[in-house]
Design an enzyme around this catalytic site. Structure first.
Site, mmCIF file in Angstrom:
data_model
loop_
_atom_site.group_PDB
_atom_site.id
_atom_site.type_symbol
_atom_site.label_atom_id
_atom_site.label_comp_id
_atom_site.label_asym_id
_atom_site.label_seq_id
_atom_site.Cartn_x
_atom_site.Cartn_y
_atom_site.Cartn_z
ATOM 1 N N HIS A 62 0.871 -1.183 0.000
ATOM 2 C CA HIS A 62 0.000 0.000 0.000
ATOM 3 C C HIS A 62 0.911 1.237 0.000
ATOM 4 C CE1 HIS A 62 -2.808 2.957 1.811
ATOM 5 N NE2 HIS A 62 -3.770 2.150 1.427
ATOM 6 N N ASP B 21 2.957 -4.607 7.993
ATOM 7 C CA ASP B 21 1.761 -3.788 7.820
ATOM 8 C C ASP B 21 0.575 -4.741 7.977
ATOM 9 O OD1 ASP B 21 -0.498 -2.616 6.814
ATOM 10 O OD2 ASP B 21 0.468 -1.741 5.055
ATOM 11 N N GLN C 246 -4.631 -5.169 6.754
ATOM 12 C CA GLN C 246 -5.621 -6.079 6.163
ATOM 13 C C GLN C 246 -5.635 -7.446 6.827
ATOM 14 O OE1 GLN C 246 -7.928 -5.265 4.147
ATOM 15 N NE2 GLN C 246 -7.167 -3.245 3.597
ATOM 16 N N LYS D 289 -10.479 -0.814 10.374
ATOM 17 C CA LYS D 289 -10.587 -2.037 9.567
ATOM 18 C C LYS D 289 -10.839 -3.249 10.463
ATOM 19 C CE LYS D 289 -7.363 -0.169 6.188
ATOM 20 N NZ LYS D 289 -8.020 0.166 4.933
ATOM 21 N N CYS E 5 -4.698 2.329 -3.756
ATOM 22 C CA CYS E 5 -3.445 2.838 -3.154
ATOM 23 C C CYS E 5 -2.294 1.861 -3.354
ATOM 24 C CB CYS E 5 -3.615 3.143 -1.662
ATOM 25 S SG CYS E 5 -4.769 4.457 -1.333
HETATM 26 N N1 PMP Z 1 -1.792 -0.739 4.540
HETATM 27 C C1 PMP Z 1 -2.746 -1.478 3.982
HETATM 28 C C2 PMP Z 1 -2.406 -2.853 3.472
HETATM 29 C C3 PMP Z 1 -4.042 -0.957 3.854
HETATM 30 O O1 PMP Z 1 -4.994 -1.684 3.279
HETATM 31 C C4 PMP Z 1 -4.319 0.343 4.356
HETATM 32 C C5 PMP Z 1 -5.705 0.955 4.244
HETATM 33 N N2 PMP Z 1 -6.292 0.817 2.992
HETATM 34 C C6 PMP Z 1 -3.285 1.056 4.953
HETATM 35 C C7 PMP Z 1 -2.048 0.481 5.034
HETATM 36 C C8 PMP Z 1 -3.485 2.423 5.507
HETATM 37 O O2 PMP Z 1 -4.374 2.406 6.563
HETATM 38 P P1 PMP Z 1 -4.939 3.775 7.176
HETATM 39 O O3 PMP Z 1 -5.430 4.574 5.999
HETATM 40 O O4 PMP Z 1 -6.049 3.328 8.067
HETATM 41 O O5 PMP Z 1 -3.821 4.438 7.888
#
Ligand code: PMP
Length: 407
Positions: A124, A201, A204, A227, A365
């Site tokens: 991401h 990270d 997910q 999430k 993203c």
């Molecule tokens: N890493 C991953 C794999 C994600 O899916 C996301 C959210 N889509 C993020 C990081 C970022 O999370 P946040 O926007 O809640 O900080």
């Protein structure tokens, strides 16, 4: 039996009983954010109605009650991820802030020109850009683990990236675009044989896998509350205590100090050293309630349900003519990404929206991953504990209808 359980869980989520365009909402955008059970909504509301005060400072009763609720939630999160100590749980805004914290606090004072940080082609943007910024500041460089056609990391290539300059590995536990579950335990084990720490990270993974940070032996683990059926604006950075102890503060302000004078300021102990300013107290309390909710159901039960939904949906979607699935990893959470020949993902997303089916379309993203698969965007359906096979049937029927319409 599973069917009955899910119907029972669905009652806990008020938003699932709303309609759009005269049809009951089908929510398949859970990888972007999950819906909230009443217990979370009520925990925040109760906090504001009955306990609201600032934490860690007040001698008065209300402040002590607020502090107790805040620290009780920290212990719940510690147990949920099986951290050794509550002070290894740092409250932050979310995954993004957690990763930026590690980049700036761990990386900035340690890394120098020529040092290397290993990330992957499926990250991401929030596990890419903070490292790029750090590279600009320090002269370090990024090395990228490639992804194969199935959407899995190339583990041989990963091991070959290591050299004496390698200083950190930052990899996603689960891909938000493909659902791939990475073999993080062996990734971490290998990095440790090279004396390199690993950040995962977990954005997910946290709601879809039973995460045990001691078993994984990861050095840092980042995730977002929203999430995990919890509130927005709150998340967790887990770090091993000895690493966190050695790191300078990320932000300066109230709460993170033990004494301040113009000649010298000393910092507070963990976890407060990394929690400058008034925290998102209601968010922390709400996240504690979310973790209670999931623990009561049991992650194993949730995983079983989501895996059966994934298998059911994959079989139906793979067989739709002209569809191209993006990613076919053998280990996956409930995320399906696809493109349909001749139709832009946004058109499919708009068509589905009019049927009250919420999916995500775009690059999610993960622009480098889109480039890897040669597509500008995909349609993504992502499952949560409250989704049903009946909802999957609605999605599949709607995709067939869209195909007819756009032919
Ligand atoms: N890493 C991953 C794999 C994600 O899916 C996301 C959210 N889509 C993020 C990081 C970022 O999370 P946040 O926007 O809640 O900080």
């Amino acid at each position: 039996k599973n069917h009955l359980l899910v119907q029972h869980w669905r009652k806990d989520f008020p938003i699932l009983h709303t309609s759009l365009y005269g049809k009951p909402l089908v929510y398949f955008d859970n990888a972007a954010t999950t819906q909230k059970p009443s217990i979370v909504i009520e925990a925040e509301s109760y906090y504001y109605r009955h306990t609201n005060a600032n934490v860690h400072r007040g001698i008065h009763t209300l402040s002590q009650q607020a502090t107790e609720a805040f620290e009780a939630a920290r212990s719940k999160l510690q147990r949920f991820i099986n951290a050794r100590h509550p002070h290894e749980v740092i409250f932050v805004h979310g995954t993004t802030e957690a990763i930026n914290l590690v980049a700036q606090s761990y990386g900035r004072c340690r890394f120098k020109t020529g040092d290397e940080i290993i990330i992957s082609a499926m990250e991401h943007h929030s596990n890419i850009v903070p490292w790029q910024m750090l590279c600009q500041q320090t002269g370090a460089i990024l090395r990228i683990v490639p992804v194969n056609d199935a959407g899995e990391l190339d583990i041989n290539a990963y091991q070959n990236l290591f050299n004496p300059n390698t200083k950190l590995v930052a990899i996603t536990h689960v891909s938000n675009t493909l659902g791939t579950i990475n073999p993080v335990k062996s990734i971490i084990h290998y990095a440790h044989t090279q004396h390199v720490p690993v950040l995962l990270d977990g954005a997910q993974a946290i709601a879809h896998i039973a995460v045990d940070v001691q078993d994984l032996d990861c050095d840092f683990y980042a995730f977002s509350g929203h999430k995990l059926y919890g509130p927005t604006g709150i998340g967790v950075l887990y770090g091993k205590a000895d690493l966190l102890e050695d790191m300078p503060p990320y932000q300066g302000g109230g709460d993170m100090i033990s004494s301040v004078s113009f000649s010298a300021t000393t910092y507070n102990k963990l976890p407060y050293k990394f929690e400058a300013g008034t925290p998102n107290i209601a968010g922390v309390v709400g996240l504690g309630a979310a973790v209670d909710y999931l623990s009561a159901i049991g992650m194993d039960t949730i995983i079983k349900h989501e895996q059966s939904l994934l298998n059911y949906a994959t079989e139906l979607i793979v067989n739709i003519p002209d569809i191209r699935m993006i990613g076919s990893a053998t280990e996956k959470t409930g995320i399906i990404s696809w493109v349909l020949a001749g139709m832009h993902p946004h058109d499919i997303g708009t068509f589905l929206d009019r049927q009250a089916i919420a999916v995500r379309t775009g690059h999610h993203c993960t622009m480098p991953l889109m480039e890897r698969f040669g597509v500008p965007a995909t349609v993504r359906a992502s499952f949560a504990l409250y989704n049903t096979k009946n909802e999957v049937d609605k999605l599949v029927n709607a995709i067939y209808q869209a195909r007819e319409l756009f032919k």
